[in-house]
Design a protein around this motif. Structure first.
Motif, PDB file in Angstrom:
ATOM      1  N   LEU A  76       2.646  -0.890   7.290  1.00  0.00           N
ATOM      2  CA  LEU A  76       3.859  -1.066   8.058  1.00  0.00           C
ATOM      3  C   LEU A  76       3.885  -0.298   9.250  1.00  0.00           C
ATOM      4  O   LEU A  76       4.356   0.857   9.372  1.00  0.00           O
ATOM      5  CB  LEU A  76       5.289  -1.240   7.400  1.00  0.00           C
ATOM      6  N   GLY A  77       3.001  -0.706  10.375  1.00  0.00           N
ATOM      7  CA  GLY A  77       2.661   0.234  11.513  1.00  0.00           C
ATOM      8  C   GLY A  77       1.985   1.301  11.042  1.00  0.00           C
ATOM      9  O   GLY A  77       0.949   1.174  10.331  1.00  0.00           O
ATOM     10  N   ASN A  78       2.551   2.546  11.204  1.00  0.00           N
ATOM     11  CA  ASN A  78       1.844   3.805  10.710  1.00  0.00           C
ATOM     12  C   ASN A  78       2.110   4.266   9.397  1.00  0.00           C
ATOM     13  O   ASN A  78       1.582   5.375   9.093  1.00  0.00           O
ATOM     14  CB  ASN A  78       1.985   5.036  11.909  1.00  0.00           C
ATOM     15  N   LYS A  79       3.053   3.700   8.822  1.00  0.00           N
ATOM     16  CA  LYS A  79       3.719   3.942   7.482  1.00  0.00           C
ATOM     17  C   LYS A  79       3.074   2.772   6.575  1.00  0.00           C
ATOM     18  O   LYS A  79       2.508   1.921   6.740  1.00  0.00           O
ATOM     19  CB  LYS A  79       5.023   4.015   7.594  1.00  0.00           C
ATOM     20  N   LEU A  80       3.548   3.133   5.156  1.00  0.00           N
ATOM     21  CA  LEU A  80       3.246   2.144   4.141  1.00  0.00           C
ATOM     22  C   LEU A  80       4.552   1.941   3.512  1.00  0.00           C
ATOM     23  O   LEU A  80       5.514   2.777   3.214  1.00  0.00           O
ATOM     24  CB  LEU A  80       2.382   3.051   3.018  1.00  0.00           C
ATOM     25  N   ASN A  81       4.733   0.743   3.306  1.00  0.00           N
ATOM     26  CA  ASN A  81       5.935   0.178   2.802  1.00  0.00           C
ATOM     27  C   ASN A  81       5.603  -0.191   1.335  1.00  0.00           C
ATOM     28  O   ASN A  81       4.420  -0.629   1.064  1.00  0.00           O
ATOM     29  CB  ASN A  81       6.338  -0.979   3.535  1.00  0.00           C
ATOM     30  N   SER A  82       6.448  -0.018   0.434  1.00  0.00           N
ATOM     31  CA  SER A  82       5.996   0.017  -0.973  1.00  0.00           C
ATOM     32  C   SER A  82       7.474  -0.788  -1.860  1.00  0.00           C
ATOM     33  O   SER A  82       8.427  -0.668  -1.313  1.00  0.00           O
ATOM     34  CB  SER A  82       5.875   1.237  -1.792  1.00  0.00           C
ATOM     35  N   LEU A  83       6.734  -1.690  -2.645  1.00  0.00           N
ATOM     36  CA  LEU A  83       7.762  -2.428  -3.704  1.00  0.00           C
ATOM     37  C   LEU A  83       7.426  -1.868  -5.016  1.00  0.00           C
ATOM     38  O   LEU A  83       5.922  -2.021  -5.464  1.00  0.00           O
ATOM     39  CB  LEU A  83       7.583  -4.040  -3.552  1.00  0.00           C
ATOM     40  N   LYS A  84       8.256  -1.328  -5.855  1.00  0.00           N
ATOM     41  CA  LYS A  84       7.952  -0.918  -6.974  1.00  0.00           C
ATOM     42  C   LYS A  84       8.864  -1.185  -7.962  1.00  0.00           C
ATOM     43  O   LYS A  84      10.020  -1.530  -7.968  1.00  0.00           O
ATOM     44  CB  LYS A  84       7.801   0.855  -6.860  1.00  0.00           C
ATOM     45  N   GLN A  85       8.295  -1.348  -9.261  1.00  0.00           N
ATOM     46  CA  GLN A  85       8.986  -1.233 -10.596  1.00  0.00           C
ATOM     47  C   GLN A  85       8.734  -0.091 -11.446  1.00  0.00           C
ATOM     48  O   GLN A  85       7.605   0.287 -11.749  1.00  0.00           O
ATOM     49  CB  GLN A  85       8.696  -2.450 -11.275  1.00  0.00           C
ATOM     50  N   ILE A  86       9.647   0.680 -11.857  1.00  0.00           N
ATOM     51  CA  ILE A  86       9.481   1.870 -12.187  1.00  0.00           C
ATOM     52  C   ILE A  86      10.232   2.082 -13.717  1.00  0.00           C
ATOM     53  O   ILE A  86      11.582   1.427 -13.562  1.00  0.00           O
ATOM     54  CB  ILE A  86       9.761   3.157 -11.477  1.00  0.00           C
ATOM     55  N   ASP A  87      10.144   2.842 -14.777  1.00  0.00           N
ATOM     56  CA  ASP A  87      10.896   3.144 -15.867  1.00  0.00           C
ATOM     57  C   ASP A  87      12.124   4.263 -15.532  1.00  0.00           C
ATOM     58  O   ASP A  87      11.980   4.932 -14.533  1.00  0.00           O
ATOM     59  CB  ASP A  87      10.025   3.528 -16.941  1.00  0.00           C
ATOM     60  N   GLN A  88      13.014   3.858 -16.271  1.00  0.00           N
ATOM     61  CA  GLN A  88      14.376   4.553 -15.734  1.00  0.00           C
ATOM     62  C   GLN A  88      13.863   6.270 -16.056  1.00  0.00           C
ATOM     63  O   GLN A  88      14.885   6.824 -15.443  1.00  0.00           O
ATOM     64  CB  GLN A  88      15.478   4.132 -16.502  1.00  0.00           C
ATOM     65  N   SER A  89      13.220   6.321 -16.963  1.00  0.00           N
ATOM     66  CA  SER A  89      13.086   8.078 -17.334  1.00  0.00           C
ATOM     67  C   SER A  89      12.544   8.656 -16.046  1.00  0.00           C
ATOM     68  O   SER A  89      12.618   9.847 -16.107  1.00  0.00           O
ATOM     69  CB  SER A  89      12.418   7.711 -18.559  1.00  0.00           C
ATOM     70  N   VAL A  90      11.603   7.810 -15.327  1.00  0.00           N
ATOM     71  CA  VAL A  90      11.100   8.611 -14.165  1.00  0.00           C
ATOM     72  C   VAL A  90      11.366   7.892 -12.687  1.00  0.00           C
ATOM     73  O   VAL A  90      10.631   8.105 -11.670  1.00  0.00           O
ATOM     74  CB  VAL A  90       9.662   8.618 -14.442  1.00  0.00           C
ATOM     75  N   GLN A  91      12.598   7.334 -12.740  1.00  0.00           N
ATOM     76  CA  GLN A  91      13.101   6.547 -11.305  1.00  0.00           C
ATOM     77  C   GLN A  91      13.189   7.566 -10.260  1.00  0.00           C
ATOM     78  O   GLN A  91      13.197   7.157  -8.934  1.00  0.00           O
ATOM     79  CB  GLN A  91      13.914   5.578 -11.552  1.00  0.00           C
TER      80      GLN A  91
END
Length: 496
Positions: free
Chosen positions: A110-125
């Motif tokens: 996204l331009g000069n950045k990176l956009n992320s969509l993530k799915q993560i466990d609650q223990s390490v969110q």
């Protein structure tokens, strides 16, 4: 002037003062501790390897599932093909169920950045995956690696997403990741539990080994206590033998040693008692004559003669007592294979020199026997001397031998007054003389005891057959081959 040296402790001062029971328990605990330590280390290593394998397989599975989904490239809700990576990530992540410490990322530029969509466990969110972290993962040419985060090691695997029309620049990146430390924490908990269980096992093993060592060493302690109770006056203690193991063998050997000691002390006491009993009379006689001896030369000569006779009798008594004491020694006999006919002839020839009697060799055994020829000759000549004392010049004395059924016999038969019935049971005892009143009484009553001792040293026995007024037959029966065969009644004497 010399002073006596103090009695030194025979125990080696360099040796350990720790008891055998403690040493046994210590060695057992050392071996068990080493074994449990090896088990704990192996379990920890295996569990760590299992975590690494589990993480790697999970990452590969997540990436492969995404690739399968991306190859289909179809949005069932809209009924059309997926045109952009962001939509692809959203649809795919919506169908996934993640595991503990697992992270699924969809990253698009996204331009000069990176956009992320993530799915993560609650223990390490709450663990941040910032722009530098994302940039390092999408730019890494290896497509896999590790990152160090606030939650520890983060292991990841990447799949590049190309645009639908093709091209060399990816339009997005799918990243599957795992925080390894939570899984390793479970391994550490398992290892700690195993360590506590091992410590409890060591404590239990210490108690068991202490009791087991006590049970094993109990017979040894019994041997030690029995040895402490032994005195020269009391050697009757014996250790009960149970089982057939090494401890039982030790107890048997200790009992056998006590038997030998008891026989040795008994022999010494018997020798001292016999010497004191028999030597007292000639010493009294000598002292009495010396006290009463006058100045008359003839009287002095007679006293000297009497004293000399008594001294010679004392010398014979001492020699006989020493011989009886030697019969208990293991080297008393020097057995060998001996020709019975030759031995019988030699004995008869030597007996003729004892006195003028009508000697006859009435029987000769045929074959060889395992015996000590010198001791057997000594015993039979003693019987011949005994026969001479109860006969007169010219009386017949018969000597014989026989060999049959594994037993060799030698005997001497006289025509003297015989043995009274009251003396039959004790005639071979020490200091016993026949009570018939006939014959010379020059001996100490040890001759027949010596004969019996020689026979018993051969594992045989001495025997006597007599009828008062018709003479007597004295003889010995010995096993003809090596091994105990005492007490066999298979030989018929010519005089019996």
């Amino acid at each position: 002037m010399t002073t006596a040296e103090p009695v030194r402790d025979r125990r080696d001062s360099r040796g350990s003062r720790v008891s055998a029971r403690v040493r046994i328990m210590g060695w057992f605990m050392l071996v068990m501790t080493a074994g449990l330590a090896v088990v704990v280390l192996l379990v920890a290593e295996f569990e760590r390897a299992a975590v690494d394998d589990r993480v790697n397989r999970a990452l590969e599975q997540d990436v492969e599932e995404f690739r399968t989904f991306a190859r289909a490239g179809y949005d069932q809700g809209q009924g059309r093909a997926i045109q952009d990576a962001w939509t692809l990530f959203g649809l795919h992540l919506g169908t996934q169920y993640i595991h503990e410490a697992e992270v699924l990322l969809g990253v698009v530029p996204l331009g000069n950045k990176l956009n992320s969509l993530k799915q993560i466990d609650q223990s390490v969110q709450n663990v941040p995956l910032d722009q530098p972290a994302l940039r390092s993962m999408v730019d890494d040419p290896a497509g896999t690696g590790t990152l160090m985060t606030t939650a520890g090691e983060f292991r990841w695997l990447r799949a590049d997403v190309l645009p639908p029309g093709g091209g060399g620049t990816p339009s997005g990146w799918f990243i599957a990741g795992y925080f390894v430390e939570p899984l390793r924490a479970d391994v550490a908990g398992t290892v700690r539990t195993l360590i506590w269980v091992s410590l409890a096992a060591l404590v239990l093993a210490a108690g068991v080994s202490w009791l087991a060592a006590g049970r094993i060493l109990a017979p040894v302690r019994t041997v030690r206590l029995a040895a402490a109770e032994l005195t020269e006056a009391d050697l009757t203690h014996r250790i009960p033998v149970h089982g057939r193991d090494d401890i039982a063998a030790l107890a048997e050997q200790f009992n056998a040693m006590l038997d030998r000691l008891e026989r040795a002390f008994s022999t010494r006491r018997q020798f001292l008692d016999d010497a004191g009993h028999e030597l007292r009379t000639p010493i009294t006689i000598i002292l009495g004559h010396l006290d009463l001896m006058g100045d008359d030369p003839a009287e002095r000569a007679e006293v000297v003669r009497l004293c000399t006779d008594e001294l010679e009798r004392m010398a014979r008594i001492v020699d006989e007592l020493l011989l009886l004491a030697k019969t208990e020694q293991p080297d008393f006999l020097r057995a060998e294979w001996v020709s019975v006919p030759e031995l019988s002839s030699d004995i008869e020839a030597k007996a003729r020199a004892i006195a003028a009697r009508r000697w006859t060799l009435e029987a000769i055994g045929e074959g060889e026997a395992w015996l000590d020829p010198q001791r057997v000759t000594q015993a039979v000549l003693q019987l011949a001397q005994n026969a001479v004392q109860h006969t007169a010049d010219g009386d017949p004395i018969r000597i014989g031998s026989a060999l049959s059924d594994g037993t060799v016999s030698f005997w001497v038969t006289d025509t003297g007054p015989g043995v009274p019935e009251e003396d039959v049971e004790r005639i071979f005892d020490r200091f016993v003389r026949g009570s018939d009143g006939g014959g010379e009484r020059t001996g100490a009553g040890l001759g027949l005891a010596i004969v019996r001792a020689i026979a018993e040293a051969h594992q045989g026995r001495a025997r006597m057959v007599s009828e008062p007024g018709y003479g007597a037959t004295f003889g010995i029966e010995l096993p003809a081959t090596p091994g105990p065969k005492a007490g066999r009644e298979v030989t018929r004497w010519a005089g019996s």
